[in-house]
Design a protein around this motif. Structure first.
Motif, mmCIF file in Angstrom:
data_model
loop_
_atom_site.group_PDB
_atom_site.id
_atom_site.type_symbol
_atom_site.label_atom_id
_atom_site.label_comp_id
_atom_site.label_asym_id
_atom_site.label_seq_id
_atom_site.Cartn_x
_atom_site.Cartn_y
_atom_site.Cartn_z
ATOM 1 N N ASP A 331 0.827 -1.211 0.000
ATOM 2 C CA ASP A 331 0.000 0.000 0.000
ATOM 3 C C ASP A 331 0.860 1.258 0.000
ATOM 4 O OD1 ASP A 331 -2.224 -1.693 0.224
ATOM 5 O OD2 ASP A 331 -2.055 -1.720 2.417
ATOM 6 N N ARG A 333 3.964 1.571 -1.095
ATOM 7 C CA ARG A 333 4.985 1.620 -2.141
ATOM 8 C C ARG A 333 4.741 2.730 -3.161
ATOM 9 N NH1 ARG A 333 8.234 -3.290 -4.774
ATOM 10 N NH2 ARG A 333 9.512 -2.047 -6.200
ATOM 11 N N ARG A 334 3.528 2.852 -3.657
ATOM 12 C CA ARG A 334 3.278 3.845 -4.715
ATOM 13 C C ARG A 334 3.466 5.276 -4.208
ATOM 14 N NH1 ARG A 334 -2.004 5.947 -4.934
ATOM 15 N NH2 ARG A 334 -3.438 5.074 -3.382
ATOM 16 N N HIS A 335 3.177 5.504 -2.934
ATOM 17 C CA HIS A 335 3.366 6.845 -2.374
ATOM 18 C C HIS A 335 4.850 7.166 -2.231
ATOM 19 C CE1 HIS A 335 -0.919 7.024 -1.630
ATOM 20 N NE2 HIS A 335 -0.855 5.879 -0.977
ATOM 21 N N GLU A 337 7.221 5.788 -4.098
ATOM 22 C CA GLU A 337 7.741 5.924 -5.458
ATOM 23 C C GLU A 337 7.465 7.327 -5.989
ATOM 24 O OE1 GLU A 337 9.679 4.234 -7.129
ATOM 25 O OE2 GLU A 337 9.437 2.082 -6.821
ATOM 26 N N ALA A 338 6.318 7.896 -5.625
ATOM 27 C CA ALA A 338 5.995 9.261 -6.052
ATOM 28 C C ALA A 338 6.986 10.258 -5.458
ATOM 29 C CB ALA A 338 4.565 9.611 -5.641
#
Length: 418
Positions: A331, A333-335, A337-338
């Motif tokens: 959950d 990870r994408r934040h 990566e941003a």
């Protein structure tokens, strides 16, 4: 501490200010029941907060508390009862104090935190005490023996150079209102620039002081408002001391101590990420520590905006941590990566070492120096882990995240590993 954090921290001071004005407005109900406590309130609070400020090495709060108590004592002795506009204007001490008070708060705000009995603290205290002494001396007509035209002093302190509506609501003279407005603006700017809650609290205390000066001659009301001003200073002192312990001064992020407390309070599922600025030591050695600090600030500003409910911390040196309550690694990870992408895509300009401080004219020489400036790429590596499996304690989770960070750096940097 970021400006948004300062505004949030000031909510208790705002509540105290509002409560002080409400109690003052209903003093007819409050005073008979708590007469002794209200009368002694400024002296009790001033003493207690002064001792706490001494313990925390906060000379500006000690000086501000002494100013409030001393001002209240002088006004009680010299102000006629009941207070009326014509009585307050017929003298020097009242209008002088309404100007000395905000001016003193400006002077005290410039005192650095640290040792109490320093030359700076002593001369600031002596300067304000001297001004109060001169005002008292003129009030008891020592000025007459020295040939000082007291009436001219009174006229100057009570001068009217602004439209009537500016002071129609109060007995404070116009020069005093201008002085309070300037002091308030000064303290707000300093609080925003220095990120100190204590300076912002001093600005809110000024509002309570305006109310107290307005209510001079009405002991219940003015005593309540002077006590409110002291309580606001005390809250600001505690919050400023808390920020020193839990907030990283350079980046404005929460520090390692705050991270430890937050992780120990976590229950159930959560994710934690360890982040490291790539090649930071080489960068620091090449361009200098000042430039390195600017890099850390830029990285911290991007991390502070992380989504997914994450909270960023400075772990130490060039290492940072992001904590995601009630989240798994997938959950979060994408934040992360941003954030990684935003940092890598943000150009960081290195100024030429021979660049002049003042901007010269548009010459060929200037263009050459301008061309010496260059943009560099800053990147971070991230290791991510969550609570579960063999990682149950905060130490286990951070260790796993640190191991993942090592893999990210080992496999090429500027990437995230779980």
């Amino acid at each position: 501490m970021r400006v948004k954090t300062i505004l949030t921290a000031l909510s208790p001071s705002a509540m105290i200010l509002l409560g002080g004005f409400v109690l003052s407005a209903h003093s007819g109900w409050v005073f008979p029941r708590f007469a002794t406590l209200i009368t002694a309130g400024p002296f009790i609070l001033g003493g207690v907060i002064g001792v706490v400020a001494l313990w925390f090495r906060a000379p500006r709060i000690i000086l501000a508390c002494a100013l409030v108590v001393l001002t209240q004592m002088i006004l009680t002795h010299f102000t006629p009862l009941p207070a009326r506009a014509e009585n307050l204007g017929a003298g020097v001490i009242y209008p002088a104090l309404t100007i000395i008070f905000p001016a003193a708060m400006i002077i005290f705000s410039t005192q650095a935190r640290g040792r109490i009995f320093t030359v700076g603290a002593l001369w600031r205290g002596a300067l304000v005490t001297g001004a109060l002494g001169v005002a008292i001396g003129i009030e008891i007509e020592i000025g007459d023996t020295a040939g000082l035209p007291i009436k001219n002093v009174e006229a100057l302190l009570n001068a009217k150079f602004l439209p009537p509506f500016f002071d129609a609501w109060t007995v404070l003279p116009q020069p005093a209102l201008v002085a309070f407005a300037l002091a308030g603006a000064w303290l707000c700017v300093r609080a925003a620039m220095n990120r100190h809650v204590a300076e912002a609290a001093m600005g809110i205390a000024l509002i309570a002081a305006v109310g107290a000066f307005h209510q001079v001659g009405h002991p219940p009301r003015e005593d309540i408002l002077w006590s409110s001003a002291l309580a606001i200073l005390g809250i600001g002192l505690i919050q400023d001391s808390h920020a020193m312990a839990f907030i990283d001064e350079l980046t404005g992020l929460a520090g390692r101590r705050a991270l430890t407390m937050d992780m120990n309070a976590m229950g159930g599922r959560y994710a934690a990420a360890m982040l490291d600025v790539d090649h930071f030591k080489k960068f620091n050695d090449t361009y200098g520590h000042d430039t390195g600090d600017q890099v850390l600030k830029m990285v911290a500003s991007k991390m502070a905006a992380v989504g997914g409910g994450g909270r960023a911390y400075r772990y130490g040196g060039e290492e940072f941590t992001v904590l995601f309550p009630a989240s798994r690694a997938a959950d979060a990870r994408r934040h992360l990566e941003a954030v990684r992408t935003a940092i890598a895509e943000t150009p960081f300009r290195i100024r030429a070492q021979n660049r002049p401080k003042k901007k010269p004219g548009a010459t060929t020489k200037q263009k050459k120096k301008k061309s010496a400036d260059r943009n560099v790429t800053v990147s971070i590596s991230i290791g991510l882990a969550h609570r579960g499996g063999g990682a149950q304690t905060p130490q286990d989770v951070l260790k796993r995240a640190d191991t993942a960070l090592y893999r990210a750096k080992k496999t090429g940097r500027n990437r995230l590993c779980v």
